[in-house]
Write a protein that holds these residues in place. Sequence first.
Motif, PDB file in Angstrom:
ATOM      1  N   GLU A 198      32.941  23.339  44.662  1.00  0.00           N
ATOM      2  CA  GLU A 198      34.276  23.490  45.247  1.00  0.00           C
ATOM      3  C   GLU A 198      34.752  22.178  45.866  1.00  0.00           C
ATOM      4  N   SER A 199      33.822  21.411  46.454  1.00  0.00           N
ATOM      5  CA  SER A 199      34.165  20.101  47.018  1.00  0.00           C
ATOM      6  C   SER A 199      34.649  19.146  45.926  1.00  0.00           C
ATOM      7  N   LEU A 200      33.983  19.176  44.811  1.00  0.00           N
ATOM      8  CA  LEU A 200      34.392  18.333  43.685  1.00  0.00           C
ATOM      9  C   LEU A 200      35.755  18.780  43.148  1.00  0.00           C
ATOM     10  N   TYR A 259      38.431  18.163  46.267  1.00  0.00           N
ATOM     11  CA  TYR A 259      38.544  16.840  46.874  1.00  0.00           C
ATOM     12  C   TYR A 259      38.002  15.713  46.003  1.00  0.00           C
ATOM     13  N   SER A 260      37.473  16.051  44.833  1.00  0.00           N
ATOM     14  CA  SER A 260      36.816  15.061  43.963  1.00  0.00           C
ATOM     15  C   SER A 260      35.787  14.266  44.759  1.00  0.00           C
ATOM     16  N   SER A 261      35.036  14.976  45.593  1.00  0.00           N
ATOM     17  CA  SER A 261      34.117  14.309  46.506  1.00  0.00           C
ATOM     18  C   SER A 261      32.882  15.166  46.769  1.00  0.00           C
ATOM     19  N   LEU A 262      31.772  14.470  46.976  1.00  0.00           N
ATOM     20  CA  LEU A 262      30.527  15.108  47.401  1.00  0.00           C
ATOM     21  C   LEU A 262      30.262  14.888  48.892  1.00  0.00           C
ATOM     22  N   GLU A 263      31.240  14.373  49.605  1.00  0.00           N
ATOM     23  CA  GLU A 263      31.062  14.070  51.026  1.00  0.00           C
ATOM     24  C   GLU A 263      30.539  15.294  51.774  1.00  0.00           C
ATOM     25  N   ALA A 264      29.655  15.029  52.720  1.00  0.00           N
ATOM     26  CA  ALA A 264      28.995  16.088  53.482  1.00  0.00           C
ATOM     27  C   ALA A 264      29.986  17.027  54.141  1.00  0.00           C
ATOM     28  N   GLN A 265      31.034  16.479  54.729  1.00  0.00           N
ATOM     29  CA  GLN A 265      31.998  17.328  55.439  1.00  0.00           C
ATOM     30  C   GLN A 265      32.629  18.362  54.521  1.00  0.00           C
ATOM     31  N   TYR A 266      32.879  17.994  53.279  1.00  0.00           N
ATOM     32  CA  TYR A 266      33.482  18.932  52.338  1.00  0.00           C
ATOM     33  C   TYR A 266      32.476  19.990  51.885  1.00  0.00           C
ATOM     34  N   GLN A 267      31.232  19.567  51.663  1.00  0.00           N
ATOM     35  CA  GLN A 267      30.189  20.530  51.311  1.00  0.00           C
ATOM     36  C   GLN A 267      30.024  21.557  52.420  1.00  0.00           C
ATOM     37  N   GLU A 268      29.996  21.078  53.662  1.00  0.00           N
ATOM     38  CA  GLU A 268      29.822  21.978  54.801  1.00  0.00           C
ATOM     39  C   GLU A 268      31.033  22.902  54.971  1.00  0.00           C
ATOM     40  N   GLN A 269      32.203  22.415  54.664  1.00  0.00           N
ATOM     41  CA  GLN A 269      33.427  23.206  54.786  1.00  0.00           C
ATOM     42  C   GLN A 269      33.522  24.258  53.686  1.00  0.00           C
ATOM     43  N   GLU A 270      33.224  23.859  52.479  1.00  0.00           N
ATOM     44  CA  GLU A 270      33.433  24.732  51.327  1.00  0.00           C
ATOM     45  C   GLU A 270      32.262  25.663  51.031  1.00  0.00           C
ATOM     46  N   GLY A 271      31.080  25.331  51.505  1.00  0.00           N
ATOM     47  CA  GLY A 271      29.899  26.125  51.183  1.00  0.00           C
ATOM     48  C   GLY A 271      29.855  27.529  51.763  1.00  0.00           C
ATOM     49  N   PRO A 272      30.117  27.696  53.056  1.00  0.00           N
ATOM     50  CA  PRO A 272      29.978  29.037  53.641  1.00  0.00           C
ATOM     51  C   PRO A 272      30.819  30.139  52.994  1.00  0.00           C
ATOM     52  N   PRO A 273      32.098  29.910  52.678  1.00  0.00           N
ATOM     53  CA  PRO A 273      32.847  31.006  52.040  1.00  0.00           C
ATOM     54  C   PRO A 273      32.250  31.431  50.693  1.00  0.00           C
ATOM     55  N   VAL A 274      31.794  30.469  49.929  1.00  0.00           N
ATOM     56  CA  VAL A 274      31.192  30.785  48.627  1.00  0.00           C
ATOM     57  C   VAL A 274      29.875  31.534  48.844  1.00  0.00           C
ATOM     58  N   ALA A 275      29.047  31.017  49.747  1.00  0.00           N
ATOM     59  CA  ALA A 275      27.759  31.664  50.041  1.00  0.00           C
ATOM     60  C   ALA A 275      27.981  33.078  50.571  1.00  0.00           C
ATOM     61  N   ARG A 276      28.930  33.236  51.486  1.00  0.00           N
ATOM     62  CA  ARG A 276      29.208  34.552  52.087  1.00  0.00           C
ATOM     63  C   ARG A 276      29.596  35.569  51.011  1.00  0.00           C
TER      64      ARG A 276
END
Length: 135
Positions: free
Chosen positions: A30-32, A35-52
């Motif tokens: 989802e970060s890619l 945001y076209s990015s692997l930056e940590a902040q985006y991973q942390e932002q986008e990960g929980p909704p998908v995981a949930r």
Amino acid sequence: DISKGEGIDAGFLKEVVMLSAIFHDIGIPESLKKYSSLEAQYQEQEGPPVARELLSGIGVRPDIRERVCYIVGNHHTEDSIDGIDFRIIWEADFIVNIEEKNIIVEPKNFMKEFEKNIKTAAGKKYAVERLKDFF
């Protein structure tokens, strides 16, 4: 292995560690995409909704699901480590990232980074076994 070495072999903590290990990087696609990015902040932002959503879909208990989502949403933020479950994920991720060269540590700084990131007895033993070429 770190979990087992720390005596976590059943129950809530075991489930959290296992699921967090599987889902911690779930925010990358989802970060890619967004945001076209692997930056940590985006991973942390986008990960929980998908995981949930995925964890809910497979019927994971709400308390386990929310703990996993907390770890997924903070797995690049050392100051957020607040329990042995998170500590184990942090250490395992650090070890794997060193092995896969996702983290480059200068040889002269390796021991400093090792001591900063690996705190558990089992993590130290496991890291020495896996990263012996770095010592």
